[in-house]
Design a protein around this motif. Structure first.
Motif, PDB file in Angstrom:
ATOM      1  N   ASP A   1      19.649  -9.491  -1.510  1.00  0.00           N
ATOM      2  CA  ASP A   1      18.446  -9.935  -0.827  1.00  0.00           C
ATOM      3  C   ASP A   1      17.194  -9.250  -1.367  1.00  0.00           C
ATOM      4  O   ASP A   1      16.191  -9.893  -1.659  1.00  0.00           O
ATOM      5  CB  ASP A   1      18.566  -9.670   0.672  1.00  0.00           C
ATOM      6  CG  ASP A   1      17.351 -10.156   1.415  1.00  0.00           C
ATOM      7  OD1 ASP A   1      17.103 -11.368   1.389  1.00  0.00           O
ATOM      8  OD2 ASP A   1      16.618  -9.322   1.995  1.00  0.00           O
TER       9      ASP A   1
ATOM     10  N   GLN B   1      16.346 -10.296  -4.907  1.00  0.00           N
ATOM     11  CA  GLN B   1      15.711 -11.616  -4.905  1.00  0.00           C
ATOM     12  C   GLN B   1      14.252 -11.495  -4.496  1.00  0.00           C
ATOM     13  O   GLN B   1      13.362 -12.127  -5.063  1.00  0.00           O
ATOM     14  CB  GLN B   1      16.435 -12.548  -3.923  1.00  0.00           C
ATOM     15  CG  GLN B   1      17.817 -12.950  -4.368  1.00  0.00           C
ATOM     16  CD  GLN B   1      18.660 -13.452  -3.201  1.00  0.00           C
ATOM     17  OE1 GLN B   1      18.191 -13.533  -2.066  1.00  0.00           O
ATOM     18  NE2 GLN B   1      19.911 -13.775  -3.481  1.00  0.00           N
TER      19      GLN B   1
ATOM     20  N   LEU C   1      25.346 -24.305   2.104  1.00  0.00           N
ATOM     21  CA  LEU C   1      24.188 -23.436   1.926  1.00  0.00           C
ATOM     22  C   LEU C   1      23.521 -23.872   0.633  1.00  0.00           C
ATOM     23  O   LEU C   1      24.133 -24.596  -0.159  1.00  0.00           O
ATOM     24  CB  LEU C   1      24.671 -21.988   1.772  1.00  0.00           C
ATOM     25  CG  LEU C   1      24.972 -21.248   3.060  1.00  0.00           C
ATOM     26  CD1 LEU C   1      25.532 -19.887   2.735  1.00  0.00           C
ATOM     27  CD2 LEU C   1      23.715 -21.099   3.906  1.00  0.00           C
TER      28      LEU C   1
ATOM     29  N   MET D   1      12.165 -18.780  -2.187  1.00  0.00           N
ATOM     30  CA  MET D   1      12.458 -18.005  -0.997  1.00  0.00           C
ATOM     31  C   MET D   1      13.336 -18.831  -0.067  1.00  0.00           C
ATOM     32  O   MET D   1      14.317 -18.337   0.499  1.00  0.00           O
ATOM     33  CB  MET D   1      11.136 -17.661  -0.313  1.00  0.00           C
ATOM     34  CG  MET D   1      11.131 -16.308   0.331  1.00  0.00           C
ATOM     35  SD  MET D   1       9.561 -16.091   1.129  1.00  0.00           S
ATOM     36  CE  MET D   1       8.787 -15.005   0.042  1.00  0.00           C
TER      37      MET D   1
ATOM     38  N   MET E   1      16.860 -19.139  -1.416  1.00  0.00           N
ATOM     39  CA  MET E   1      17.707 -17.964  -1.233  1.00  0.00           C
ATOM     40  C   MET E   1      18.117 -17.823   0.224  1.00  0.00           C
ATOM     41  O   MET E   1      19.151 -17.283   0.547  1.00  0.00           O
ATOM     42  CB  MET E   1      16.961 -16.697  -1.679  1.00  0.00           C
ATOM     43  CG  MET E   1      16.586 -16.667  -3.145  1.00  0.00           C
ATOM     44  SD  MET E   1      18.008 -16.865  -4.198  1.00  0.00           S
ATOM     45  CE  MET E   1      17.607 -18.404  -4.998  1.00  0.00           C
ATOM     46  N   ASP E   2      17.244 -18.274   1.106  1.00  0.00           N
ATOM     47  CA  ASP E   2      17.496 -18.101   2.532  1.00  0.00           C
ATOM     48  C   ASP E   2      16.830 -19.274   3.225  1.00  0.00           C
ATOM     49  O   ASP E   2      15.606 -19.302   3.361  1.00  0.00           O
ATOM     50  CB  ASP E   2      16.862 -16.772   2.976  1.00  0.00           C
ATOM     51  CG  ASP E   2      17.099 -16.511   4.448  1.00  0.00           C
ATOM     52  OD1 ASP E   2      17.793 -17.311   5.094  1.00  0.00           O
ATOM     53  OD2 ASP E   2      16.571 -15.503   4.956  1.00  0.00           O
ATOM     54  N   PRO E   3      17.590 -20.295   3.608  1.00  0.00           N
ATOM     55  CA  PRO E   3      16.991 -21.563   4.006  1.00  0.00           C
ATOM     56  C   PRO E   3      16.264 -21.519   5.346  1.00  0.00           C
ATOM     57  O   PRO E   3      16.687 -22.139   6.300  1.00  0.00           O
ATOM     58  CB  PRO E   3      18.179 -22.516   4.051  1.00  0.00           C
ATOM     59  CG  PRO E   3      19.352 -21.645   4.296  1.00  0.00           C
ATOM     60  CD  PRO E   3      19.052 -20.326   3.688  1.00  0.00           C
ATOM     61  N   LEU E   4      15.187 -20.809   5.390  1.00  0.00           N
ATOM     62  CA  LEU E   4      14.354 -20.788   6.582  1.00  0.00           C
ATOM     63  C   LEU E   4      12.912 -20.624   6.129  1.00  0.00           C
ATOM     64  O   LEU E   4      12.631 -19.883   5.198  1.00  0.00           O
ATOM     65  CB  LEU E   4      14.749 -19.615   7.483  1.00  0.00           C
ATOM     66  CG  LEU E   4      13.815 -19.336   8.657  1.00  0.00           C
ATOM     67  CD1 LEU E   4      14.600 -19.264   9.950  1.00  0.00           C
ATOM     68  CD2 LEU E   4      13.033 -18.057   8.475  1.00  0.00           C
TER      69      LEU E   4
ATOM     70  N   ASP F   1      10.787 -13.639   9.056  1.00  0.00           N
ATOM     71  CA  ASP F   1      11.115 -13.311   7.676  1.00  0.00           C
ATOM     72  C   ASP F   1      11.571 -11.876   7.517  1.00  0.00           C
ATOM     73  O   ASP F   1      12.595 -11.599   6.896  1.00  0.00           O
ATOM     74  CB  ASP F   1       9.876 -13.513   6.786  1.00  0.00           C
ATOM     75  CG  ASP F   1       9.858 -14.893   6.187  1.00  0.00           C
ATOM     76  OD1 ASP F   1      10.920 -15.534   6.180  1.00  0.00           O
ATOM     77  OD2 ASP F   1       8.779 -15.320   5.732  1.00  0.00           O
TER      78      ASP F   1
ATOM     79  N   ARG G   1      14.878 -11.202   9.122  1.00  0.00           N
ATOM     80  CA  ARG G   1      16.019 -11.685   8.348  1.00  0.00           C
ATOM     81  C   ARG G   1      16.257 -10.812   7.129  1.00  0.00           C
ATOM     82  O   ARG G   1      17.399 -10.531   6.774  1.00  0.00           O
ATOM     83  CB  ARG G   1      15.794 -13.143   7.925  1.00  0.00           C
ATOM     84  CG  ARG G   1      16.261 -14.119   8.994  1.00  0.00           C
ATOM     85  CD  ARG G   1      15.860 -15.537   8.691  1.00  0.00           C
ATOM     86  NE  ARG G   1      16.738 -16.252   7.778  1.00  0.00           N
ATOM     87  CZ  ARG G   1      17.504 -17.282   8.141  1.00  0.00           C
ATOM     88  NH1 ARG G   1      17.570 -17.669   9.394  1.00  0.00           N
ATOM     89  NH2 ARG G   1      18.226 -17.926   7.253  1.00  0.00           N
ATOM     90  N   ALA G   2      15.175 -10.363   6.509  1.00  0.00           N
ATOM     91  CA  ALA G   2      15.340  -9.483   5.345  1.00  0.00           C
ATOM     92  C   ALA G   2      16.057  -8.215   5.759  1.00  0.00           C
ATOM     93  O   ALA G   2      16.981  -7.742   5.079  1.00  0.00           O
ATOM     94  CB  ALA G   2      13.975  -9.145   4.752  1.00  0.00           C
TER      95      ALA G   2
ATOM     96  N   LYS H   1      19.625  -8.934   6.510  1.00  0.00           N
ATOM     97  CA  LYS H   1      20.387  -9.167   5.283  1.00  0.00           C
ATOM     98  C   LYS H   1      20.727  -7.869   4.602  1.00  0.00           C
ATOM     99  O   LYS H   1      21.817  -7.702   4.059  1.00  0.00           O
ATOM    100  CB  LYS H   1      19.565 -10.028   4.318  1.00  0.00           C
ATOM    101  CG  LYS H   1      19.760 -11.500   4.533  1.00  0.00           C
ATOM    102  CD  LYS H   1      19.145 -12.228   3.368  1.00  0.00           C
ATOM    103  CE  LYS H   1      19.829 -13.559   3.139  1.00  0.00           C
ATOM    104  NZ  LYS H   1      19.305 -14.229   1.965  1.00  0.00           N
ATOM    105  N   SER H   2      19.776  -6.945   4.595  1.00  0.00           N
ATOM    106  CA  SER H   2      20.072  -5.703   3.899  1.00  0.00           C
ATOM    107  C   SER H   2      21.182  -4.963   4.639  1.00  0.00           C
ATOM    108  O   SER H   2      22.014  -4.310   4.018  1.00  0.00           O
ATOM    109  CB  SER H   2      18.813  -4.856   3.749  1.00  0.00           C
ATOM    110  OG  SER H   2      18.686  -3.955   4.800  1.00  0.00           O
TER     111      SER H   2
ATOM    112  N   GLU I   1      24.321  -6.940   3.524  1.00  0.00           N
ATOM    113  CA  GLU I   1      24.659  -6.887   2.103  1.00  0.00           C
ATOM    114  C   GLU I   1      24.797  -5.469   1.583  1.00  0.00           C
ATOM    115  O   GLU I   1      25.626  -5.189   0.731  1.00  0.00           O
ATOM    116  CB  GLU I   1      23.583  -7.629   1.286  1.00  0.00           C
ATOM    117  CG  GLU I   1      23.585  -9.116   1.530  1.00  0.00           C
ATOM    118  CD  GLU I   1      22.447  -9.837   0.827  1.00  0.00           C
ATOM    119  OE1 GLU I   1      21.609  -9.153   0.202  1.00  0.00           O
ATOM    120  OE2 GLU I   1      22.397 -11.078   0.912  1.00  0.00           O
TER     121      GLU I   1
ATOM    122  N   LEU J   1      20.855 -16.632  10.665  1.00  0.00           N
ATOM    123  CA  LEU J   1      21.288 -15.907   9.476  1.00  0.00           C
ATOM    124  C   LEU J   1      22.709 -15.390   9.658  1.00  0.00           C
ATOM    125  O   LEU J   1      23.557 -15.508   8.772  1.00  0.00           O
ATOM    126  CB  LEU J   1      20.340 -14.732   9.230  1.00  0.00           C
ATOM    127  CG  LEU J   1      20.805 -13.819   8.110  1.00  0.00           C
ATOM    128  CD1 LEU J   1      20.384 -14.380   6.781  1.00  0.00           C
ATOM    129  CD2 LEU J   1      20.282 -12.419   8.289  1.00  0.00           C
TER     130      LEU J   1
ATOM    131  N   GLU K   1      25.260 -17.962   9.201  1.00  0.00           N
ATOM    132  CA  GLU K   1      25.503 -18.281   7.790  1.00  0.00           C
ATOM    133  C   GLU K   1      26.293 -17.175   7.091  1.00  0.00           C
ATOM    134  O   GLU K   1      27.143 -17.433   6.251  1.00  0.00           O
ATOM    135  CB  GLU K   1      24.172 -18.457   7.041  1.00  0.00           C
ATOM    136  CG  GLU K   1      23.500 -19.782   7.291  1.00  0.00           C
ATOM    137  CD  GLU K   1      22.000 -19.722   6.995  1.00  0.00           C
ATOM    138  OE1 GLU K   1      21.550 -18.789   6.291  1.00  0.00           O
ATOM    139  OE2 GLU K   1      21.276 -20.608   7.495  1.00  0.00           O
TER     140      GLU K   1
END
Ligand SMILES: Nc1ncnc2c1ncn2[C@@H]1O[C@H](COP(=O)(O)OP(=O)(O)OP(=O)(O)O)[C@@H](O)[C@H]1O
Ligand SMILES: Nc1ncnc2c1ncn2[C@@H]1O[C@H](COP(=O)(O)OP(=O)(O)OP(=O)(O)O)[C@@H](O)[C@H]1O
Ligand SMILES: [Mg+2]
Ligand SMILES: [Mg+2]
Lengths: 406, 251, 343, 251, 428
Positions: A44, A47, A176, A268, A271-274, E79, E82-83, E86-87, E90, E112, E115
């Motif tokens: 993430d 990206q 996705l 963007m 990579m993350d569909p929002l 945003d 979610r970032a 995600k971190s 991940e 998120l 998914e």
């Protein structure tokens, strides 16, 4: 190579090597060590580095070359994201049409906004772009998300729902965003001893695109068009009396940089569909301005560095908490450990803004040319303190003489 | 019928009549000097020719076409180049780049987006720019930032930029002001040479009588916004009205 | 008619905050040419001066009340401000009650000092730097100031009430022949309006009737030449900064009772105040004030039900829409001076 | 040919400085470019000194250095004016001692009217000629007093720049190409004025491309070349020395 | 499944606003999470683990694995949230994400997590959409919602202010505001109240005077502020300033209602909240054993009582841990089954949807984690600003505890319609 001179070719190669090997470079610390906190090599964030790098490169084509400071570039990024998600919703999760449409829609938007805003210059231009972006933000946040006509899904952001049509979607394809079946979030993880490296499909797509657009940016900077833009920045008056029409030059630069922003927005979403409305807020526009200046406006690589710098702090420093601090300083005697934690505490976690603010100030005060200048100074030190000979016109951040009569 | 015909031009600033009923005809391939006291309206007249100002009334025809209502860049595209009273150059660019831009403008017109080509590959234009720099004796300064040159050099650069466009009409507003005598002489020679070699018409404003009398084929004296006399240089020199209003005893 | 008058009042009142902030900003931005992204932070610090004064006046000692219990079941600690124990309960309480107006006295020296320190320590090195650099450094400063305030006062809003004598509202409508409850307006908002008008008038007088304004304008256009005329322009710039900072601070102090201050209130006003200054026209004080009031009034009208049903969402975008219209029809805003920040 | 100042490095120059203005071993830089390369000279009270040289020789830079404008940056050397150490001063302090500069590009302040430009000069002491008296000297300015200074014609701006310097009570006047852009009659006028103020005891340094005119006015002359002095002597010597004239002044 | 814990530890991700206007609320959430982790790992006094009806947890972590956590900053932006999430997934290998202080963020992060194949335990989120049109199989909400606020408040309003009232709504112009307005409007109109006007206010508004000023002569006699956070503090302050509370309209005392209260915001509004009715999920003054235990351990550790945000976050952490323990696996699908897949039901409600995991002892009495939409059903508190607070925390008093049955709705209720829960996603 590719029509670039030696210096630019080297620059491009360096960028290529850095992006291709980023999963290694950004993960220097073993996964279980205390320093792993500083690892940035997860998909993430990598990206994001690239995407915001693209955004900043594009912004810099306008700002660095023409000096027109747009304070509303985030609008194009947002528009790009919304377009991409709409493609996902209506047609397919394949990223190619989504990204293409992002760029096209952003180009249309920037053409309209640029055409109007470029009627003014200086601060008046900045405020016009700001006003357009803020209007887009406000509309996206509430008006365009009303139940009757929900274009943006407001506060939450536009998402793909299970009951969306997705006409070209087939069950064999990932649910996705994907590139002809290769899911953007598929990641190959390589474990080497205590280290872990992630190779993510989405990241490499971004990386390839970055290299292409970076190459294009170099070409633009070195082209007659780029020279004209710098001339516009330097003296519009002379430009006009030399028989050149400044308006199409600046508008073209505006649209190109809007397309870069749209591309970033599309990526963007890929990579993350929002697509969230905050992407269009003035703070987001301000962020890219800061990225460009922080890195070194008018330089090729600077904005990418600036983007990386800010995103690194946002994502890495905000995640350091007191527990982490205690684990770092646990080798110290208790009293000193607590003291150290106490000292560092205001600068990490919820205090990451403070650190960022301080660094902004330190960078501008001590490195007037931005991070790029920092890099140059280090390089000079390494080369043995020789003063660099006067540049051969290749150096694209001419120091303006002091504006005494501005 | 001259290449430039100014007819009944008037221009007011507020209550001030900067130009009143100016008529001027400049013959093709001649050097026409405009002289006159400070504030007579000489620069204002030039501004009306290049689209910086629009006259209140009157007409300005260049080669049979009206320049009025056209944008500055369009007028330049018609073949009129101008040197300003205070040097206007691209300060952030190098001298060489400064010189290339007008050549691009001549080749490509008002707008052409060469965004993918490389400046370094524009051999023809580079050569041409270098050539003009040689002519202007500025080749050694080609990589300097234009802003950091001394003012005399800036002025020479600006003249070079205009010449590189090979204009049909060159307008010079005090081109040698502040220029060292040696360079003034160079400039005079250069202008003479160009006039001989090329199909060019020059209108020049100057307070340096040495320059005026070395170059001019014809002289118009402007005073308080109206042409006082128009005549050949020798007659102007002797004209008592001009001596009194403008030249003073030392000329 | 009554609704109309009411929105005019609202507009004047909103506008007086905008005008005051924009006035301070235009002294630095429009006159000194420094893009000061820290101006909002100065406004915020002003408001927190009031919070600080209130905290100081409320410094208390604790006594245990055995009859009551706190949330953990321990005896309740009762706090009594020292002021009340020193001056007696009535006077003490009255002093605390008047903490916002008292904060003005406290804020002026503090804000002037902050302005001086900021200018001497930082901004002075940036007059000749590009606007972009100014943005970066002042934005960094704004973040730092904001985070420091957050560190000490938290992120939540903090009440700084007006003195109880000035609390509540008056029925202005009744005074001029309307029905009861038709035009009711809070007293403190009227106070704020008159306060800003006074400050604005004061600043105008200072700059209009002295050469100070002319010198500073000249200095901004060409520092070098002004220096050659024997004028110490640096000192005047510093003073200007102090004045601007005090204006921003006072706007903040008095704003507290209207809406409780929080650490990010400056950022909320920042963009808006830039818009106001630019719409007013760069370098024009009257322009900034006029634009402040104008945008305030338009914003008020746009938020009426009538407006929002006619054009949905108009209340969200009115300011920006008007800004665009004005900037496109008038090249330099309402009354901008030529050549100021046009390139 | 350089003058050696009569004082040694460590002495208290305030007492030993023989001249009204002493510039001793001055070196100055624009950024990294070394422009003024060790300049030494003296000017006596009431004298007019002509500072001559080609474009880019460093004349303007020398004047700016003396006037204590931050660029070019003086890195070494001393400057004494009437026993005061100018080298320790900022430009406004130097100005309050009675130093005035008429800059080469006139530097009329945008946004201010003609009259305000003059008023500005009279805010800080010492105050010189009254504004009315200046209007008498330049009637043209009187007529234009309400006009914005930068919209004046080139020559009018030059008059304003000179008037602005005279609005202050000066001990030392630095003129950077004062005749540039002025009609010959006006030049005569100004020259007369300069003679008058010289008689009143004002010390003047004049930089001028019109070397002959400058030399007719000046007592002494200095010729600069690439930042160092190549000649220092009387004005008559220059006029008499043909080699010197042709090498450095092309006259 | 994704991020399966392999060593002796398991990592949870606490994603809360640490900067921006909700930073204080986020800080309180984080305190609660740290407390929960301490209790899960067997430290401290055990807090609500002792009162929790499920006794699966042993105080030795989750399934014997020590609980570790990572923290992140949502900045109250979808945003950024979610970032940050995600971190955690991940980089840090978090198996569950929890936290948040706004509905937009909750919905974005929930999407998120669906998914990515991890569990999302929502923090403070009050919009109907979180478990309505945006519900996800991997997401769970303990907090109550706008519909429940309306259902709980309306009878109290009717009882106190009468059935013949005219209401004027000011509503924050974004999704949460709309669902809040819709819910309370429906509930009050059902009681006979008339809605005079409902005005949307821009999110960015900081001053509401131009919205408040027309209220007084609109004929309304109640003002309902569908605002939260800074908006609520300012609009309430403005309303009081305009003297609304002292006015008589239509022969009745003018009243103000704030449907969603939080103590932190009440503090910001200061004396202005006195006597004003609203609803909350939980309040520290509750006297059930669970609440008492929680207030005690939180108060002892931090020196002040917990907020409702802290409470819901603590509960979510504990509920997740308990579900894993009962399921015997960290697999999200197993967790979903354990958390909401049960067959127990709330007493007194006859509905096919009354099915899920029933528990008690975490405050709010008997609570059902409903299988159909992953929403908790429990008692809702109607509170009022206290007239004579004894301390800076003592701002609200509980007026009524509305039983779960009264706030019950069917999963297909129109306000919640549209979305699909889908199936659990265990990720890779
Ligand atoms: N924008 C303007 N507003 C008002 N007056 C102006 C403006 N521009 C020029 N003028 C006036 O018009 C007159 C003519 O100016 P112009 O610049 O044409 O003179 P000039 O003949 O070029 O003189 P010089 O030889 O001194 O350059 C001058 O008196 C000047 O003050
Ligand atoms: N701002 C600057 N930055 C860098 N170099 C400069 C700057 N200004 C002038 N120079 C350089 O300094 C040298 C001396 O310039 P200066 O202006 O003093 O010359 P001058 O003798 O006054 O010439 P002129 O007769 O053309 O006015 C020139 O070579 C010029 O290029
Ligand atoms: Mg002229
Ligand atoms: Mg010079």
């Amino acid at each position: 190579m590719l029509g670039l001179n030696k210096k630019d070719t080297t620059l491009l190669l360096v960028v290529a090597v850095l992006t291709l090997f980023a999963p290694f470079i950004l993960n220097p610390f073993p996964t279980d060590s205390a320093m792993a906190q500083f690892n940035a090599g997860y998909p993430d964030l990598m990206q994001r580095f690239i995407i915001f790098g693209i955004f900043a490169i594009g912004f810099n084509i306008l700002f660095g070359l023409t000096g027109y400071l747009s304070f509303g570039h985030a609008a194009f990024l947002g528009v790009g994201s919304y377009s991409a998600v709409w493609i996902f919703k209506l047609f397919t999760y394949n990223v190619i049409p989504a990204i293409t449409l992002s760029v096209v829609i952003a180009a249309i938007f920037s053409l309209i906004i640029g055409f109007v805003s470029l009627r003014r210059s200086g601060i008046y231009f900045s405020i016009l772009t700001l006003a357009f972006a803020q209007m887009s933000f406000a509309l996206a946040y509430s008006v365009l998300s009303n139940p009757k006509f929900n274009l943006t899904n407001g506060e939450t952001g536009l998402q793909v729902y299970a009951d969306d049509p997705q006409w070209f979607h087939r069950d064999s394809l990932p649910d996705l965003p994907h590139l002809f079946g290769l899911s953007m979030n598929s990641t190959y993880t390589l474990d080497v001893g205590a280290w872990r490296f992630d190779f993510n499909a989405g990241y490499y797509l971004c990386a390839v695109i970055l290299m292409i657009v970076f190459f294009l940016a170099i070409r633009i900077f070195r082209s007659p068009f780029g020279m004209m833009l710098r001339a516009v920045k330097s003296n519009q008056q002379r430009m006009n009396y030399t028989g050149l029409n400044t308006r199409p030059y600046t508008l073209a630069a505006f649209v190109i940089s809007g397309m870069y922003a749209g591309l970033a927005g599309g990526l963007m979403a890929a990579m993350d569909p929002l697509a969230g409305a905050e992407r269009m807020q003035w703070t987001a526009s301000g962020e890219v301005v800061l990225m460009a200046i922080l890195g070194g406006a008018g330089t090729l690589i600077g904005p990418v560095l600036g983007a990386g710098f800010i995103k690194y702090f946002e994502n890495i420093f905000s995640k350091i908490n007191d527990t982490v601090l205690h684990s770092w300083f646990s080798f110290l005697p208790d009293g000193i450990e607590d003291f150290m934690v106490f000292i560092v505490h205001p600068f990490i976690g919820k205090g990451w803004h403070l650190t960022l603010g301080l660094l902004f100030m330190l960078v501008v005060v001590f490195l007037p040319g931005g991070l790029v200048e920092g890099g140059q100074r280090i390089a000079r030190l390494l080369k043995g303190k020789k003063k660099t000979p006067p540049s051969d016109g290749e150096d694209h951040h001419p120091k303006k003489p002091p504006h005494v009569a501005e | 019928m001259g290449i430039l015909e100014v007819k009944n031009v008037n221009k007011n600033f507020g209550g001030l009549k900067a130009l009143s009923d100016v008529n001027l005809s400049v013959r093709e391939n001649s050097v026409h000097a405009i002289i006159g006291p400070n504030g007579a309206g000489k620069s204002t007249l030039l501004n009306c020719l290049v689209g910086k100002l629009i006259p209140d009334t009157g007409s300005v025809m260049f080669d049979g076409q009206s320049v009025l209502g056209r944008k500055p860049y369009e007028i330049n595209q018609m073949g009129i180049s101008r040197v300003f009273q205070t040097p206007e150059i691209f300060g952030d660019l190098t001298v060489l780049e400064n010189m290339m831009i007008p050549i691009f403008a001549r080749r490509d017109g008002a707008f052409r987006m060469h965004a993918y080509e490389s400046v370094a590959r524009e051999r023809g234009i580079l050569e041409q720019a270098e050539h003009v720099l040689e002519d202007m004796k500025m080749a050694d300064k080609r990589h300097m930032h234009a802003a950091s040159m001394s003012r005399g050099d800036k002025r020479r650069l600006e003249i070079g930029m205009c010449l590189s466009q090979e204009p049909r009409l060159l307008l010079l507003d005090e081109p040698t002001a502040g220029m060292a005598r040696a360079d003034t002489n160079n400039t005079i020679d250069l202008l003479k040479q160009i006039k001989e070699e090329r199909d060019i018409t020059i209108a020049i404003i100057e307070h340096d009588m040495h320059v005026v009398f070395s170059l001019a084929d014809r002289i118009t004296v402007l005073a308080q916004g109206t042409p006082l006399v128009e005549d050949d240089p020798q007659n102007i020199k002797g004209n008592p009205k001009v001596r009194e209003a403008y030249l003073g005893e030392s000329a | 008619m009554d609704a109309f008058l009411l929105q005019i009042l609202n507009g004047l009142d909103k506008g007086s905050a905008y005008a005051l902030i924009a006035l301070g900003l235009t002294l630095i931005f429009g006159t000194l040419g420094v893009v000061n992204f820290a101006h909002g932070a100065l406004f915020m610090i002003g408001a927190f001066c009031a919070v600080t004064v209130q905290r100081i006046l409320n410094l208390s000692f604790e006594t245990l009340d055995l009859t009551q219990k706190d949330f953990l079941g321990n005896p309740l600690k009762i706090k009594t401000p020292y002021i009340e124990s020193w001056f007696g309960q009535d006077i003490g309480a009255a002093i605390i009650d008047w903490s916002v107006p008292l904060a003005i006295l406290f804020a002026i020296p503090i804000m002037v000092l902050i302005g001086f320190v900021m200018e001497r320590g930082l901004i002075k090195h940036f007059y000749k730097r590009e606007h972009a650099d100014q943005i970066l450094v002042t934005f960094g400063l704004a973040i730092v100031l904001q985070e420091v305030v957050k560190y000490f006062f938290g992120a939540n809003p903090i009440q700084t009430p007006e003195p109880s004598a000035l609390r509540g509202s008056v029925d202005l409508g009744m005074m001029i022949g309307f029905q009861v409850n038709e035009i009711v307006y809070p007293i403190w908002r009227l106070v704020y309006f008159f306060f800003s008008v006074t400050i604005i008038a004061g600043i105008f007088a200072f700059l209009q009737f002295t050469t100070f304004g002319m010198v500073v304008r000249a200095g901004m256009a060409d520092r070098e030449t002004v220096g050659l005329l024997g004028i110490n322009i640096d000192r005047r710039f510093t003073i200007m900064f102090g004045v601007a900072s005090a204006v921003a601070g006072l706007a903040g102090v008095m704003y507290g009772p209207l809406n409780p201050p929080n650490y990010h209130m400056g950022m909320d006003f920042l963009v808006l105040s830039f818009v106001v200054v630019v719409v007013g026209g760069m370098g024009s004080l009257p322009g900034a004030v006029l634009a402040g009031f104008m945008l305030g009034i338009l914003e008020s009208f746009a938020s009426t039900t009538w407006a929002t049903t006619t054009i949905p969402g108009i209340n969200q975008i009115i300011i920006y829409l008007v800004a665009i219209i004005i900037l496109l029809t008038r090249p330099r805003g309402l009354m901008g001076r030529k050549g100021v920040m046009e390139d | 040919m350089n003058v050696k100042p009569d004082f040694s490095k460590n002495a208290n120059h305030a007492e030993t400085a023989p001249a009204f203005l002493s510039v001793w071993d001055m070196h100055a830089y624009y950024g990294e470019s070394y422009i003024v390369q060790g300049v030494n000279f003296n000017v006596h009270e009431g004298e007019i000194l002509a500072l001559l040289g080609r474009n880019g020789a460093g004349k303007t830079s020398t004047l700016r250095a003396i006037a204590r404008i931050g660029s070019p940056l003086v890195t070494h050397g001393e400057i004494w004016l009437d026993h005061q150490p100018l080298h320790n001063m900022a430009s406004h302090e130097a100005a309050s001692l009675g130093l005035g500069l008429v800059p080469e590009d006139r530097r009329i302040i945008p946004g201010l009217t003609v009259e305000e430009n003059l008023q500005l000069a009279q805010i800080a002491p010492p105050i010189g000629w009254s504004i009315e008296r200046l209007y008498e000297l330049f009637p043209r300015l009187g007529e234009r007093r309400k006009q914005e200074g930068v919209t004046l014609s080139g020559g009018e701006q030059q008059m304003l720049a000179i008037a602005r310097a005279l609005a202050r009570d000066l001990k030392l006047l630095l003129l950077d190409e004062p005749y540039e852009g002025l009609a010959p009659v006006i030049v005569d006028e100004i020259e007369k004025t300069l003679r008058i103020i010289k008689e009143q005891g004002m010390t003047t340094i004049i930089v001028e491309q019109n070397a002959v005119r400058a030399l007719q006015l000046a007592d002494r002359a200095i010729i600069l070349d690439t930042g160092s002095i190549v000649f220092d002597g009387t004005a008559a010597e220059v006029l008499g020395n043909a080699d010197l004239r042709s090498e450095y002044l092309a006259i | 499944y994704v991020n399966e814990p392999t060593g002796g530890t398991v990592t949870l991700g606490f994603n809360v606003p640490q900067t921006g206007p909700y930073a204080d609320e986020g800080a309180d959430e984080l305190r609660a999470y740290e407390l929960a982790v301490e209790h899960l790992n067997g430290g401290g006094d055990g807090g609500m683990l002792n009162t929790f009806s499920s006794k699966a947890l042993q105080g030795n972590g989750i399934m014997g694995k020590k609980v570790q956590f990572v923290t992140g900053d949502t900045q109250t932006k979808s945003d950024a949230a979610r970032a940050s999430a995600k971190s955690m997934i991940e980089k840090d290998g978090a198996i569950m994400i929890t936290g948040g202080s706004s509905s937009g963020v909750a919905v974005a992060v929930q999407g998120l997590c669906q998914e990515a194949g991890v569990i999302f335990m929502a923090g403070l989120t009050h919009s109907n959409d979180t478990t309505g049109k945006d519900k996800k199989a991997n997401g769970f909400r303990h907090f109550f919602n706008a519909y429940m606020s309306g259902a709980a408040l309306a009878p109290v309003l009717a009882a106190r202010y009468g059935k013949d009232r005219k209401a004027y709504h000011l509503t924050a112009d974004y999704t949460w505001g709309w669902t809040q307005e819709e819910s309370i409007k429906a509930a009050t109109e059902a009681l006979g109240w008339e809605t005079i006007n409902a005005v949307k206010t821009p999110l960015a508004a900081t001053d509401f005077s131009s919205y408040i000023a027309p209220v007084l002569n609109s004929g309304a006699d109640v003002l309902i502020l569908n605002h939260y956070g800074g908006n609520m503090v300012n609009s309430l302050t403005n309303a009081v300033q305009f003297g609304l509370r002292e006015k008589m309209v239509n022969g009745k005392q003018f009243e103000i209602v704030v449907p969603l209260y939080s103590r932190l915001m009440a503090k910001g509004a200061g004396a202005n909240v006195k006597g004003i009715l609203g609803s909350t999920n939980w309040h520290w003054s509750l006297q059930d054993e669970g609440s008492k235990a929680f207030v005690k351990s939180f108060g002892t550790k931090y020196g002040f009582p917990p907020s409702q945000a802290a409470h819901t976050c603590y509960c979510q952490a504990v509920l997740y841990a308990d579900a894993v323990q009962r399921a015997g696996s960290f697999n999200p699908c197993a967790v979903e089954e354990a958390l909401t897949g049960g067959d127990s039901s709330l007493p007194g409600i006859s509905s096919a949807a009354n099915k899920g995991f029933l528990f008690d002892g975490l405050g709010n009495g008997q609570t059902l984690y409903r299988g159909a939409d992953h929403q908790c059903f429990k008692d809702v508190l109607v509170v009022r600003g206290k007239e004579n607070p004894t301390s800076e925390f003592d701002l609200l008093e509980v007026v009524e505890v509305t039983p779960a049955a009264q706030v019950w709705y069917e999963p297909d209720h129109p306000m919640f319609a549209g979305g699909e829960l889908g199936t659990c996603n265990p990720g890779a």
